[in-house]
Design a protein around this motif. Sequence first.
Motif: not given
Ligand code: ZN
Length: 233
Positions: A198-203, A222-227
């Motif tokens: 998982a993305c460590s910033v937004c999860g 790019y993370c699809p949630s936080c970019g």
């Molecule tokens: Zn993210």
Amino acid sequence: MNLPSKLFELQKVANKLYAAQKRIFDIDQILKNNKELHAATSAFEQAKKDATLKDFHVREKAEQEKELQNKISLSESTLYGGMVKNPKELQDLQKELSSLKKRAKQFENEHLELMSQLEAAKKTLEEKEQNLTDVKSKLEQQAITLVAEKEELANQIKISNQEYLVTSTGLPENMKKIFEDLFRTKKGKAVAIIDEGACSVCGLSIRESQIQQIKSSNQIVYCPSCGRMLFIE
Ligand SMILES: [Zn+2]
């Protein structure tokens, strides 16, 4: 080193640079802030004024006492001088003298009270003066330490700038710009590590195919949630 790891390294250097610049800014704020000195100075000035006023009151009362004593002496010499013989007049003089003496006793008490107030004011003044001296020397010492720290930080910035240049060498120019814009808008976190899928910033969970893509290619995902740009160790 593939592109995401290179950008992740670059982010570390950029964060070091940012932290040093931020600390220099904070130091300048501390050095500019003289609230404590202002407070200590104005407390000292106030105590000085107060002591001067109390001193004036003591002198004033002493003067009044002296005048009253003169009046008493005059009354006494008239009363006991033998010049006045009329019993009514003698009685009046006696009355006046007793009233003057009563006032003298009152003045004496007031004088003592004012003197004790003056002593207290002098003590406060001494304390405020000592405090002002302490604050001044503390701030001077603090300024010496902070200025030295600023110099150290300026050196660190020079080194980090060099490191930034070296680390960003070979990066496509547009990639460097995208990274720097993202670094600013994402407050120092342009690149996010994938931790346990998982993305460590937004999860957000990252698809396995994307993880493979990040590992094996130079392409940025790019993370699809936080970019943020994704990176895996
Ligand atoms: Zn993210």
